[in-house]
Design a protein around this motif. Structure first.
Motif, mmCIF file in Angstrom:
data_model
loop_
_atom_site.group_PDB
_atom_site.id
_atom_site.type_symbol
_atom_site.label_atom_id
_atom_site.label_comp_id
_atom_site.label_asym_id
_atom_site.label_seq_id
_atom_site.Cartn_x
_atom_site.Cartn_y
_atom_site.Cartn_z
ATOM 1 N N PHE A 196 -9.585 49.623 -22.438
ATOM 2 C CA PHE A 196 -10.362 48.608 -21.650
ATOM 3 C C PHE A 196 -11.307 47.928 -22.715
ATOM 4 O O PHE A 196 -11.486 46.861 -22.319
ATOM 5 N N GLY A 197 -11.651 48.434 -23.511
ATOM 6 C CA GLY A 197 -12.466 47.739 -24.642
ATOM 7 C C GLY A 197 -11.690 46.367 -25.128
ATOM 8 O O GLY A 197 -12.255 45.455 -25.628
ATOM 9 N N ARG A 198 -10.332 46.816 -25.651
ATOM 10 C CA ARG A 198 -9.588 45.894 -26.321
ATOM 11 C C ARG A 198 -9.427 44.604 -25.338
ATOM 12 O O ARG A 198 -9.443 43.376 -25.708
ATOM 13 N N GLU A 199 -9.122 44.931 -24.092
ATOM 14 C CA GLU A 199 -8.775 43.976 -23.258
ATOM 15 C C GLU A 199 -10.160 42.928 -22.914
ATOM 16 O O GLU A 199 -10.138 41.707 -23.002
ATOM 17 N N ALA A 200 -11.227 43.787 -22.467
ATOM 18 C CA ALA A 200 -12.382 43.001 -22.590
ATOM 19 C C ALA A 200 -12.965 42.248 -23.666
ATOM 20 O O ALA A 200 -13.427 41.102 -23.771
ATOM 21 N N GLY A 201 -12.585 42.775 -24.968
ATOM 22 C CA GLY A 201 -12.845 41.944 -26.189
ATOM 23 C C GLY A 201 -12.128 40.926 -26.250
ATOM 24 O O GLY A 201 -12.403 39.671 -26.751
ATOM 25 N N LEU A 202 -10.684 40.906 -25.815
ATOM 26 C CA LEU A 202 -10.012 39.485 -26.010
ATOM 27 C C LEU A 202 -10.326 38.459 -24.886
ATOM 28 O O LEU A 202 -10.538 37.457 -25.128
ATOM 29 N N LEU A 210 -11.701 34.836 -25.865
ATOM 30 C CA LEU A 210 -11.258 33.669 -25.216
ATOM 31 C C LEU A 210 -12.304 32.876 -24.694
ATOM 32 O O LEU A 210 -12.428 31.634 -25.075
ATOM 33 N N ILE A 211 -13.343 33.483 -24.374
ATOM 34 C CA ILE A 211 -14.635 32.618 -23.764
ATOM 35 C C ILE A 211 -15.348 32.059 -25.052
ATOM 36 O O ILE A 211 -15.771 30.870 -25.002
ATOM 37 N N ASP A 212 -15.418 32.751 -26.001
ATOM 38 C CA ASP A 212 -16.156 32.488 -27.355
ATOM 39 C C ASP A 212 -15.552 31.203 -27.701
ATOM 40 O O ASP A 212 -16.041 30.237 -28.164
ATOM 41 N N ASP A 213 -14.083 31.090 -27.779
ATOM 42 C CA ASP A 213 -13.331 30.094 -28.166
ATOM 43 C C ASP A 213 -13.681 28.890 -27.360
ATOM 44 O O ASP A 213 -13.714 27.667 -27.890
ATOM 45 N N VAL A 214 -13.698 29.215 -25.935
ATOM 46 C CA VAL A 214 -14.212 27.878 -24.897
ATOM 47 C C VAL A 214 -15.444 27.533 -25.374
ATOM 48 O O VAL A 214 -15.773 26.148 -25.416
ATOM 49 N N LYS A 266 -10.087 24.224 -36.342
ATOM 50 C CA LYS A 266 -9.794 25.965 -36.101
ATOM 51 C C LYS A 266 -8.690 25.769 -35.163
ATOM 52 O O LYS A 266 -8.760 25.037 -34.237
ATOM 53 N N LYS A 267 -7.705 26.692 -35.516
ATOM 54 C CA LYS A 267 -6.677 27.257 -34.307
ATOM 55 C C LYS A 267 -7.231 28.244 -33.470
ATOM 56 O O LYS A 267 -6.561 29.137 -33.444
ATOM 57 N N SER A 268 -8.066 27.679 -32.600
ATOM 58 C CA SER A 268 -8.760 28.532 -31.849
ATOM 59 C C SER A 268 -7.740 28.668 -30.526
ATOM 60 O O SER A 268 -6.706 28.001 -30.577
ATOM 61 N N LEU A 269 -8.064 29.753 -29.827
ATOM 62 C CA LEU A 269 -7.044 30.108 -28.665
ATOM 63 C C LEU A 269 -6.758 29.083 -27.788
ATOM 64 O O LEU A 269 -5.466 28.689 -27.324
ATOM 65 N N PRO A 270 -7.736 28.244 -27.171
ATOM 66 C CA PRO A 270 -7.519 27.184 -26.383
ATOM 67 C C PRO A 270 -6.649 26.071 -27.191
ATOM 68 O O PRO A 270 -5.930 25.351 -26.704
#
Lengths: 370, 370
Positions: free
Chosen positions: A246-252, A256-260, A282-286
């Motif tokens: 749960f924590g891992r998925e919420a963390g990801l 993602l939001i942090d990168d946005v 930066k090679k962020s997720l987006p």
């Protein structure tokens, strides 16, 4: 599936807000699980533990730590407040409460402090490695005290964290210490992958490896926080693992939001200059999602990223990430990760009333605007 | 005092050799407690534990660690041997054996590996902070892999050390973890004092603060190693503390000798260029003793240290430290510390046969020539 679970799952779906929407810090859930209140209560309980253990440090490391935690100015005078939201200790306490009630919460206070110490040890070191000059709207510790003092304060915080767990007579403490130690290794692996990636060309990087890196860097410790809370509640191993997931998925989702936000966020909220992540290439997720999208905009973005940063190109770069689908992908991924997080949560804690605190915190981190 | 203790104390006095004498690695004690054999046996027992835990690291950190431990070349191919004498795990096992026999020794293997992991974590980080380019006759990890990878490998080794203790079901493991964690904080404080001192003028530094720094940087972990071994033997708290004091005093003796070797040592043995410590304007123990001696040579040394290093002045600088009494003071201090170490050892372990292993190791470190 019980009817309570069905209602809870329905509620979780209904409650989900547009993820990553700017400045949407509207009213929390009406069920007494307001995230801001939970965070505040967690701070009130954990801060004395944290302060006591940090005050035990020898002079100069104590000063660096007190500055980094936002309790002191660089000159050693006290500040008005403290920096950071302290999500991780709140997750420890929320997990302990959800599975073991107030007694488990009280027992887990030291462990919650340990998790926050680990988080801050990694921040101190990451800032040195990444040469980041700003953290929580203030100059980073290494810019104020130098690399050596920042590295040493980080080392000492890791030792305090694991020493706190070793000194805890609770039967769950050694299992918690094992999880925290394994998590530190994963955090280091994530940071290693991140710094190594920054040296490679954008074309060589796959979306999968950035996701793995983000899970290690961000998901691992949020998962560990929830798992540690569950351990202090005496939860069964499968429930501990479900809370970790749960924590891992919420963390990801959070990453993602942090990168946005790192691309489209308002500098007044983020505390970073506009486009800082793009300027730093930066090679962020987006960005990686955009680069690997196979769209014409991906080609344009690759060309822009191959050249040194020119502020005149910022708008074009931002637009290229968006047109290549980077923003949409990240928001969808975040929603998907949150759905998976909810699934794990309902698995471990079918009662929605009990799970409410964890749910609120998970929603809070993915709704944040800075 | 029993007659055995009297004999033992007499023997300890008799056995003491000229401390810090170059290349004096003559035959060990005839009582089967030969230090080289003890170190070799310790290596054979602890290396598999160390290798297993290091092999559990993710790719790049494993590579840095295997290189740092001397098991791999920079390109990842295996080396012929390993670097370093691994005194600390040998002290853990010798203390466990002395107080609890072979069963305690076997139980303490993981703890011995943990202590060696902590030592190597601090070496990795110290080399980054001090910009030291050579360690055990090889380029330091940061020069090969970069700062970030060396910092992260160090962080991971600390986590492995405390994780190993947390996973150890032995009843002494949590007390050992507490001691190791407290020791890490002291090691960091020592390194902090050391780096801070390097920035200050030689005239501002007192001999007392250099001694405190050296005890924290070197004595603390040798003391911790002995105390951890005693814990695994189920020793009484006062004996654990006596062994900690034994290791600390021996560690300080070791540091004094190491500093003497850093000035007068043979580069063929030390693996460092001649006069490296003086060239770096290091405020080592003999240097600070010389500077604070109030002799005319102290003034000459202060003048030399105030100017940038000139290789033509090396012989004069070396001579000034000697004429100001720095070498003699350090050798006397080392002998005094060793006497204190022996006193603590006989307090905890009156039987000379049982104490033999620890005694040999303590003598070995203060007799070393590189």
């Amino acid at each position: 599936m019980t009817s309570a679970t069905r209602r809870y799952r329905g509620e979780a779906r209904e409650r989900r807000r547009p993820i990553g929407s700017q400045g949407d810090s509207g009213p929390g859930p009406a069920d007494g699980h307001d995230a801001a209140v939970i965070l505040e209560r967690s701070r009130a309980s954990v801060d004395p533990e944290l302060r006591a253990v940090i005050d035990s440090l020898p002079g100069s490391m104590r000063r660096v730590a007190l500055y980094h935690f936002g309790w002191e100015h660089a000159d050693g005078t006290p500040t008005a407040g403290n920096a950071g939201k302290a999500i991780r200790p709140a997750l420890v306490l929320a997990a302990a409460t959800a599975l073991g009630g107030p007694a488990a919460r009280a027992a887990a206070l030291g462990a919650a402090a340990a998790v926050e110490l680990v988080h801050n040890f990694t921040l101190l070191h990451d800032d040195v490695m990444d040469r980041d000059a700003t953290r929580r709207h203030r100059p980073t510790a290494w810019t104020v005290f130098g690399d050596a003092d920042a590295i040493l304060a980080g080392d000492a915080l890791q030792a305090l964290a694991l020493g706190l767990l070793a000194a805890d007579p609770h039967p769950a403490s050694s299992a918690a210490a094992r999880r925290v130690a394994a998590c530190v290794v994963e955090l280091c692996a994530g940071q290693q992958a991140d710094t190594a990636m920054e040296k490679r060309g954008p074309a060589e990087i796959t979306l999968d490896e950035v996701l793995v890196m983000a899970e290690a860097k961000t998901g691992a410790l949020l998962g560990c926080a929830c798992a540690v809370g569950a351990l202090y509640a005496g939860a069964a191993e499968e429930d501990v693992d479900a809370l970790d997931a749960f924590g891992r998925e919420a963390g990801l989702a959070f990453q993602l939001i942090d990168d946005v936000i790192g691309i489209w966020g308002d500098p007044r909220h983020t505390g970073k200059p506009a486009g800082a992540d793009l300027a730093a290439r930066k090679k962020s997720l987006p960005v990686v999602a955009a680069l690997t999208s196979g769209t014409p905009a991906a080609g344009e973005l690759a060309e822009l990223y191959a050249a040194p940063y020119d502020p005149a190109d910022l708008d074009r770069t931002t637009l290229a990430v968006e047109r290549a689908g980077g923003r949409e992908w990240a928001q969808e991924q975040a929603a998907d990760r949150m759905a998976r997080a909810m699934h794990e949560l309902t698995r471990a804690i079918p009662d929605p009333e009990s799970a409410g605190g964890l749910l609120s915190l998970a929603e809070f981190v993915t709704r944040r605007s800075s």
